[in-house]
Design an enzyme around this catalytic site. Sequence first.
Site, mmCIF file in Angstrom:
data_model
loop_
_atom_site.group_PDB
_atom_site.id
_atom_site.type_symbol
_atom_site.label_atom_id
_atom_site.label_comp_id
_atom_site.label_asym_id
_atom_site.label_seq_id
_atom_site.Cartn_x
_atom_site.Cartn_y
_atom_site.Cartn_z
ATOM 1 N N GLN A 172 23.528 40.536 42.440
ATOM 2 C CA GLN A 172 24.377 41.506 42.069
ATOM 3 C C GLN A 172 23.321 42.424 40.860
ATOM 4 O OE1 GLN A 172 26.818 41.376 44.061
ATOM 5 N NE2 GLN A 172 27.762 42.191 42.397
ATOM 6 N N HIS A 220 22.055 45.939 42.083
ATOM 7 C CA HIS A 220 22.851 47.121 42.069
ATOM 8 C C HIS A 220 22.334 48.093 41.328
ATOM 9 C CE1 HIS A 220 26.808 46.622 44.574
ATOM 10 N NE2 HIS A 220 26.477 45.205 44.533
ATOM 11 N N GLU A 270 33.449 40.763 36.223
ATOM 12 C CA GLU A 270 33.965 41.161 37.387
ATOM 13 C C GLU A 270 33.894 40.015 38.380
ATOM 14 O OE1 GLU A 270 32.997 44.719 40.761
ATOM 15 O OE2 GLU A 270 31.730 44.130 39.202
ATOM 16 N N HIS A 271 32.916 39.517 38.864
ATOM 17 C CA HIS A 271 32.449 38.392 39.552
ATOM 18 C C HIS A 271 32.303 37.062 38.759
ATOM 19 C CE1 HIS A 271 31.301 42.165 41.597
ATOM 20 N NE2 HIS A 271 31.809 41.744 42.666
ATOM 21 N N ASP A 280 31.937 40.985 48.626
ATOM 22 C CA ASP A 280 31.474 42.266 48.333
ATOM 23 C C ASP A 280 31.668 42.681 50.120
ATOM 24 O OD1 ASP A 280 31.004 42.666 45.962
ATOM 25 O OD2 ASP A 280 29.181 42.621 46.108
ATOM 26 N N HIS A 317 73.611 61.169 24.682
ATOM 27 C CA HIS A 317 73.540 60.031 25.637
ATOM 28 C C HIS A 317 75.197 59.069 25.663
ATOM 29 C CE1 HIS A 317 69.450 60.218 25.636
ATOM 30 N NE2 HIS A 317 69.263 59.019 26.174
#
Length: 437
Positions: free
Chosen positions: A250, A253, A318-319, A352, A411
């Site tokens: 990762q 990235h 995230e992961h 992914d 109302h």
Amino acid sequence: MAEVLKSGRSASDIKDADTKVKETVQKIISDIEEHGDEAVRRYSESFDHWSPASFKLSDQSIKEILESTPKQVIDDILFAQKQIRFFAEQQRASISDIEIETLPGVFLGHKNIPVNSVGCYIPGGRYPMVASAHMSVLTAKVAGVKRVIACTPPINGKIPQATVCAMHLAGADEIYILGGVQALVAMAIGTGTIEACDMIVGPGNAYVAEAKRQLYGRVGIDLFAGPTEVLVIADDTADAEMVACDLLGQAEHGPTSPAALITTSERLAGQTVVEIERQLLRLPTADIARVAWEQNGSIILVANEDEAVKEADKLAYEHVEVLTRNPQYFLDNMTNYGALFLGPETNVAYGDKVIGTNHTLPTMKAAKYTGGLWVGKFLKNCTYQRCTEEASAFIGEYAMRLCELEGFAAHKEQAALRVKRYGKKSSPITPEAKQKV
């Protein structure tokens, strides 16, 4: 007590970088608001050196791209999309419309209505993110979205053929070769040649993420996404080669991608640092992964599984890969994560690219309050109600008193009018029915 053996950038460093991004994005949005297509083309020329006669691909162009793409590539895309479509269809089937009679003559319900139009951003830049087409376009179509358009940037001045194939096979109604903030803004607010969408989705770099943040409200979004994150939770049963491999998987990235290890084994922590250095020597993307690890990598030593869960939930990454004796413990006890990968037999790359779950996931601690992209994100849960005259008169009496309690005179009159009109026509609700209140 948890011990931090390695830490990443400070919060102040991250904040300074974010400020510059915000200012740049705000300027681009304002420019496109004022100048439309002319501004979009100007930014495309400046950032991507791309200015075709039309950013939209014609049906003939798409056909030619499909025909010139190797069969193996098409087959692999179709295999991945089959897995993702099947899981998305099962998710959609789990979401039901309901209607119930809560009291005699009182009917309440909800419908799950697809968003009418969605713009999907498929990142390019450093890597052609083919899989993002499956995750956004295909998922929106399974949800029932009528119009799905997709934008992806050129790569080195060329159309990314595999990405276009994936977009088309996923069901995109319009495909544009257009990248960056200008693509997000065009899909969100519209231009002379691109009709605005009701929602924009998809991952991207810091500028794309900030564009979604600033456009949110005018359009819906899937979630606020920052740099991709990976956390590996490991004990002494894990091996350093796999831990290092999955962290770097990762980190490649981008230079701002956080990668963390939480472990009960100090020996494994030390071995992982050595193994990362060894793998970086032969990794083709080491120039990126090394910066990410050195600036954003972290290692936390914990005493046991319980402490590992607590530290992992604080990170809310995230992961999250679990390489321990008992991965089920983390599935049973963790609450803050985008996606879990349980055991050494699976990994983030599967999620992914191909296995079937969606890879657009929460980052920057957003996992504390949301999950990732799925069919439900493209559905609006809309409620409705209807009453018989008898029920309206009965409910109206309660409504009158409750409106008066809050001081809402108009109302109260809404309720009073129904009581006046329908109370005389209807027989009172039975004592048995009143007992349900």
